[in-house]
Scaffold this motif. Structure first.
Motif, short mmCIF file in Angstrom:
data_model
loop_
_atom_site.label_atom_id
_atom_site.label_comp_id
_atom_site.label_asym_id
_atom_site.label_seq_id
_atom_site.Cartn_x
_atom_site.Cartn_y
_atom_site.Cartn_z
N SER A 1 0.85 -1.18 0.00
CA SER A 1 0.00 0.00 0.00
C SER A 1 0.89 1.24 0.00
O SER A 1 2.04 1.19 -0.45
CB SER A 1 -0.94 -0.04 1.20
N THR B 1 1.95 5.16 2.09
CA THR B 1 1.82 6.08 3.22
C THR B 1 0.93 7.26 2.86
O THR B 1 0.62 8.09 3.72
CB THR B 1 3.20 6.59 3.68
N GLU C 1 -6.93 -1.61 1.61
CA GLU C 1 -6.37 -2.10 2.86
C GLU C 1 -7.40 -2.85 3.68
O GLU C 1 -7.10 -3.92 4.25
CB GLU C 1 -5.82 -0.93 3.68
N ARG D 1 2.83 -0.17 4.19
CA ARG D 1 2.58 1.18 3.67
C ARG D 1 3.92 1.77 3.25
O ARG D 1 4.75 2.11 4.10
CB ARG D 1 1.89 2.03 4.74
#
Length: 252
Positions: free
Chosen positions: A99, A101, A132, A144
């Protein structure tokens, strides 16, 4: 011998395939079209129908497909649903999502894994956060990732002479591709002990001006221009994953 399936064998996923092949894993990487590489498999959506030729049962799965979350035509979430369903059918040992940040709020502060998330006011944020939740609900885990640098992504080249909307005095949150690969390895190697979510971000946070000045100086390219000089102190804390054994070894 361990098995791993890497969805999206692109800029991050392909070297990840070679990394695990070197570790003697049985590896299948995926692309949307057939490849000459013997370990590469097809994984794509035709309309809403998944087409694939993956074979590895009881493997770890890593989703390294870029979400392209701002694209209103993106089928990323549908693809992720299909991947999670297939992984369950193939008795997946663990599903790890790469994923961003970018899920965190943009306000100043230090953001660890419990940091305040951004309000879902844009398509990009909505897709990242929904992705997520899908993975966590299926028993998977999340990395992340901060801004990615590495081969073919040299900061002194890709910002040279550009006008950037960001502030010259904002702090950078970046990580090298090789450290991301190491982070993926350390989470898979410690799957049962690992937390559900980890940030992956290099511990140094120079200002954007300092950062790009150094890289442009090395490359001999023109500095970018910045639209703002406002001080911004948003820092991503990527230290938690070090408890699993990760050492950030590649400067940004």
């Amino acid at each position: 011998m361990a098995e791993i399936i890497i969805l999206g064998a692109g800029w991050l996923g392909k070297p990840l395939c070679y990394y695990f092949k070197k570790k003697k894993y049985r590896v299948e990487g995926t692309s949307r079209a057939p490849s000459a590489e013997p370990f590469m498999k097809v994984f794509t959506l035709e309309g809403q129908q998944l087409v694939h030729d993956l074979t590895l049962a009881e493997a770890y799965w890593v989703c390294a497909i870029p979400p392209r979350a701002s694209d209103p035509e993106s089928s990323y979430l549908t693809m992720l649903d299909e991947a999670l369903n297939l992984a369950k059918t193939m008795k997946c040992k663990g599903f790890l999502l790469c994923s961003s940040t970018g899920v965190y709020a943009e306000t100043d502060g230090r953001y660890d894994e419990k940091g305040t998330l951004a309000a879902p006011t844009s398509r990009r944020i909505q897709v990242l956060q929904e992705a997520e939740q899908k993975v966590l609900s299926a028993g998977g885990k999340i990395l992340r990732l901060a801004g990615l640098v590495g081969p073919q992504r040299e900061p002194g080249q890709f910002v040279a002479g550009k006008v950037l909307r960001s502030s010259a005095q904002a702090l950078v949150n970046m990580v090298h591709r090789d450290d991301v690969i190491a982070a993926i390895d350390v989470v898979l190697s410690n799957w049962r002990e690992a937390r559900d979510i980890y940030n992956v971000c290099y511990p140094a946070h120079p200002t954007r001006f300092e950062y790009y000045q150094a890289h442009c100086g090395v490359k001999g390219t023109d500095m970018p221009e910045f639209m703002s000089q406002q001080t911004q102190q948003r820092v991503i804390d990527g230290s938690a994953i070090e408890a699993l054994g990760l050492r950030y070894a590649n400067t940004i």
